[in-house]
Design a protein around this motif. Structure first.
Motif, PDB file in Angstrom:
ATOM      1  N   TYR A  36      17.792  36.276   5.040  1.00 48.72           N
ATOM      2  CA  TYR A  36      18.210  35.371   6.110  1.00 48.72           C
ATOM      3  C   TYR A  36      18.522  36.234   7.324  1.00 48.72           C
ATOM      4  CZ  TYR A  36      20.829  32.027   8.847  1.00 48.72           C
ATOM      5  OH  TYR A  36      21.248  31.218   9.862  1.00 48.72           O
ATOM      6  N   TYR A  37      17.953  35.883   8.455  1.00 50.38           N
ATOM      7  CA  TYR A  37      18.096  36.646   9.705  1.00 50.38           C
ATOM      8  C   TYR A  37      19.022  35.855  10.619  1.00 50.38           C
ATOM      9  CZ  TYR A  37      16.048  40.113  12.933  1.00 50.38           C
ATOM     10  OH  TYR A  37      15.816  41.176  13.774  1.00 50.38           O
ATOM     11  N   ASP A  38      20.252  36.336  10.784  1.00 50.59           N
ATOM     12  CA  ASP A  38      21.266  35.621  11.565  1.00 50.59           C
ATOM     13  C   ASP A  38      20.832  35.340  13.005  1.00 50.59           C
ATOM     14  OD1 ASP A  38      22.937  35.666   9.361  1.00 50.59           O
ATOM     15  OD2 ASP A  38      24.385  37.065  10.219  1.00 50.59           O
ATOM     16  N   ASP A  39      20.241  36.321  13.665  1.00 47.55           N
ATOM     17  CA  ASP A  39      19.894  36.161  15.083  1.00 47.55           C
ATOM     18  C   ASP A  39      18.931  35.005  15.345  1.00 47.55           C
ATOM     19  OD1 ASP A  39      21.491  38.304  15.710  1.00 47.55           O
ATOM     20  OD2 ASP A  39      19.840  39.702  16.066  1.00 47.55           O
ATOM     21  N   TYR A  40      18.128  34.659  14.338  1.00 47.03           N
ATOM     22  CA  TYR A  40      17.129  33.605  14.519  1.00 47.03           C
ATOM     23  C   TYR A  40      17.383  32.386  13.631  1.00 47.03           C
ATOM     24  CZ  TYR A  40      14.982  37.513  16.832  1.00 47.03           C
ATOM     25  OH  TYR A  40      14.765  38.596  17.661  1.00 47.03           O
ATOM     26  N   ASP A  41      18.502  32.402  12.876  1.00 48.00           N
ATOM     27  CA  ASP A  41      18.876  31.289  12.002  1.00 48.00           C
ATOM     28  C   ASP A  41      17.684  30.844  11.156  1.00 48.00           C
ATOM     29  OD1 ASP A  41      20.519  29.332  10.872  1.00 48.00           O
ATOM     30  OD2 ASP A  41      19.971  27.850  12.383  1.00 48.00           O
ATOM     31  N   ALA A  42      17.045  31.840  10.500  1.00 52.67           N
ATOM     32  CA  ALA A  42      15.821  31.539   9.767  1.00 52.67           C
ATOM     33  C   ALA A  42      15.673  32.442   8.540  1.00 52.67           C
ATOM     34  CB  ALA A  42      14.603  31.717  10.671  1.00 52.67           C
ATOM     35  N   TYR A  43      14.985  31.912   7.536  1.00 50.55           N
ATOM     36  CA  TYR A  43      14.673  32.660   6.321  1.00 50.55           C
ATOM     37  C   TYR A  43      13.311  33.323   6.472  1.00 50.55           C
ATOM     38  CZ  TYR A  43      18.556  30.200   4.221  1.00 50.55           C
ATOM     39  OH  TYR A  43      19.806  29.721   3.951  1.00 50.55           O
ATOM     40  N   PHE A  44      13.154  34.464   5.776  1.00 53.27           N
ATOM     41  CA  PHE A  44      11.895  35.201   5.832  1.00 53.27           C
ATOM     42  C   PHE A  44      11.676  35.940   4.526  1.00 53.27           C
ATOM     43  CE2 PHE A  44      15.102  38.248   6.873  1.00 53.27           C
ATOM     44  CZ  PHE A  44      14.645  39.451   6.376  1.00 53.27           C
ATOM     45  N   CYS A  45      10.432  36.302   4.288  1.00 50.08           N
ATOM     46  CA  CYS A  45      10.095  37.119   3.128  1.00 50.08           C
ATOM     47  C   CYS A  45       9.907  38.558   3.600  1.00 50.08           C
ATOM     48  CB  CYS A  45       8.815  36.619   2.472  1.00 50.08           C
ATOM     49  SG  CYS A  45       8.307  37.690   1.089  1.00 50.08           S
ATOM     50  N   PRO A  46      10.745  39.482   3.108  1.00 52.93           N
ATOM     51  CA  PRO A  46      10.560  40.874   3.526  1.00 52.93           C
ATOM     52  C   PRO A  46       9.277  41.499   2.974  1.00 52.93           C
ATOM     53  CG  PRO A  46      12.404  40.689   1.982  1.00 52.93           C
ATOM     54  CD  PRO A  46      11.926  39.306   2.267  1.00 52.93           C
ATOM     55  N   SER A  47       8.817  41.034   1.820  1.00 53.95           N
ATOM     56  CA  SER A  47       7.584  41.588   1.234  1.00 53.95           C
ATOM     57  C   SER A  47       6.348  41.165   2.023  1.00 53.95           C
ATOM     58  CB  SER A  47       7.431  41.124  -0.214  1.00 53.95           C
ATOM     59  OG  SER A  47       8.476  41.653  -0.999  1.00 53.95           O
ATOM     60  N   CYS A  48       6.271  39.897   2.392  1.00 54.50           N
ATOM     61  CA  CYS A  48       5.134  39.380   3.160  1.00 54.50           C
ATOM     62  C   CYS A  48       5.307  39.584   4.665  1.00 54.50           C
ATOM     63  CB  CYS A  48       4.958  37.879   2.903  1.00 54.50           C
ATOM     64  SG  CYS A  48       4.575  37.443   1.202  1.00 54.50           S
ATOM     65  N   ASN A  49       6.537  39.887   5.101  1.00 58.15           N
ATOM     66  CA  ASN A  49       6.896  40.010   6.512  1.00 58.15           C
ATOM     67  C   ASN A  49       6.496  38.750   7.282  1.00 58.15           C
ATOM     68  OD1 ASN A  49       8.063  41.157   8.764  1.00 58.15           O
ATOM     69  ND2 ASN A  49       6.288  42.415   9.265  1.00 58.15           N
TER      70      ASN A  49
END
Length: 75
Positions: A36-49
């Motif tokens: 979870y990236y606080d600055d963008y209030d969004a979830y992401f996959c670190p493996s797939c970027n």
């Protein structure tokens, strides 16, 4: 990929930002744990970027207009 988490910050391969890893949320593509990236209030996959959610259409949103195409810098 080296991921560490401390004091409200995530560090992924030397790139540090405010966020955390989620134990019960998984990438729909590779099944890795999401971050979870606080600055963008969004979830992401670190493996797939890749972000796992689209940006919103709210013109007054303080998160989406500045969100980069990928959550982590390219290597």
């Amino acid at each position: 990929m080296k991921i560490t988490e401390a004091y409200g910050k995530l560090t992924i391969d030397g790139f540090e930002f405010y966020g955390q890893m989620e134990e019960n949320k998984f990438c729909p593509t590779c099944k890795a744990n999401l971050g979870y990236y606080d600055d963008y209030d969004a979830y992401f996959c670190p493996s797939c970027n890749q972000w796992t959610e689209t940006t919103c259409k709210d013109p007054d949103c303080k998160y989406c207009p500045n969100r980069p195409e990928q959550p982590l810098p390219s290597k």
